[in-house]
Design a protein around this motif. Structure first.
Motif, PDB file in Angstrom:
ATOM      1  N   ALA A  14       0.887  -1.052   0.202  1.00  0.00           N
ATOM      2  CA  ALA A  14       0.047   0.015   0.066  1.00  0.00           C
ATOM      3  C   ALA A  14       0.791   1.361  -0.041  1.00  0.00           C
ATOM      4  O   ALA A  14       0.647   2.304  -0.732  1.00  0.00           O
ATOM      5  N   SER A  15       1.896   1.122   0.817  1.00  0.00           N
ATOM      6  CA  SER A  15       2.825   2.510   0.770  1.00  0.00           C
ATOM      7  C   SER A  15       3.394   2.838  -0.227  1.00  0.00           C
ATOM      8  O   SER A  15       3.880   3.783  -0.712  1.00  0.00           O
ATOM      9  N   GLU A  19       1.806   7.643  -6.527  1.00  0.00           N
ATOM     10  CA  GLU A  19       2.961   8.386  -6.678  1.00  0.00           C
ATOM     11  C   GLU A  19       3.806   8.559  -5.273  1.00  0.00           C
ATOM     12  O   GLU A  19       3.247   8.797  -4.296  1.00  0.00           O
ATOM     13  N   VAL A  20       5.150   8.097  -5.486  1.00  0.00           N
ATOM     14  CA  VAL A  20       6.114   8.005  -4.233  1.00  0.00           C
ATOM     15  C   VAL A  20       7.022   8.910  -4.613  1.00  0.00           C
ATOM     16  O   VAL A  20       7.992   8.663  -5.711  1.00  0.00           O
ATOM     17  N   VAL A  21       7.597   9.737  -3.537  1.00  0.00           N
ATOM     18  CA  VAL A  21       8.571  10.658  -3.746  1.00  0.00           C
ATOM     19  C   VAL A  21       9.716  10.196  -2.728  1.00  0.00           C
ATOM     20  O   VAL A  21       9.559   9.545  -1.846  1.00  0.00           O
ATOM     21  N   TRP A  38       4.372   9.775   0.187  1.00  0.00           N
ATOM     22  CA  TRP A  38       3.319  10.294  -0.751  1.00  0.00           C
ATOM     23  C   TRP A  38       3.402  11.855  -0.590  1.00  0.00           C
ATOM     24  O   TRP A  38       3.858  12.396   0.149  1.00  0.00           O
ATOM     25  N   ILE A  39       2.820  12.325  -1.699  1.00  0.00           N
ATOM     26  CA  ILE A  39       2.688  13.766  -1.880  1.00  0.00           C
ATOM     27  C   ILE A  39       1.646  14.275  -2.453  1.00  0.00           C
ATOM     28  O   ILE A  39       0.728  13.377  -3.355  1.00  0.00           O
ATOM     29  N   GLU A  96      -7.932  11.076  -0.801  1.00  0.00           N
ATOM     30  CA  GLU A  96      -8.593  11.062  -2.295  1.00  0.00           C
ATOM     31  C   GLU A  96      -7.861  10.617  -3.315  1.00  0.00           C
ATOM     32  O   GLU A  96      -7.807   9.701  -4.326  1.00  0.00           O
ATOM     33  N   LYS A  97      -6.375  11.094  -3.463  1.00  0.00           N
ATOM     34  CA  LYS A  97      -5.345  10.735  -4.336  1.00  0.00           C
ATOM     35  C   LYS A  97      -5.103   9.336  -4.138  1.00  0.00           C
ATOM     36  O   LYS A  97      -4.719   8.513  -5.197  1.00  0.00           O
TER      37      LYS A  97
END
Length: 123
Positions: A14-15, A19-21, A38-39, A96-97
């Protein structure tokens, strides 16, 4: 034991969904530390979220707010500013994202004490 393995696997999956920065912070000794997060974006400003008030990366930002964020293959320098009063709104935007992934992580790490962190461009 099996339950713990399933929970850890679900959390890891899940993590890393969506999008992961890569956040790079600096510790007191000057060593660089990287954290995957996340961002979200709100009105042209990017935001991170600490799931609780005490993760190591947030402690490092409070001590040294100059950070780097790698997003979409590009690294930019920011000043990270904790803004607790924005946490509820940033939590909602993350939900939401990231959808189901956010709900899975939130079930294990409640959002009650989360802290929103604003990314201000830095020279």
């Amino acid at each position: 034991v099996l339950f713990a393995i399933v929970v850890i696997g679900a959390m890891t999956y899940a993590s890393e969904s969506g999008e992961v920065v890569v956040l790079t912070t600096t510790d007191a000794a000057g060593a660089k530390e990287q954290t995957r997060l996340w961002i979200v974006d709100r009105d042209g400003v990017s935001w991170l979220r600490a799931g609780s008030g005490h993760p190591a990366w947030l402690t490092r930002i409070r001590a040294e707010p100059r950070i780097e964020v790698e997003r979409g293959g590009k690294t930019s320098v920011y000043r990270g500013t904790p803004v607790p009063e924005m946490s509820a709104e940033i939590n909602q935007m993350m939900a939401e994202k990231y959808g189901l992934a956010d709900r899975v992580v939130g079930a294990v790490l409640p959002r009650k004490n989360s802290v929103a962190v604003r990314l201000d461009p830095s020279a």
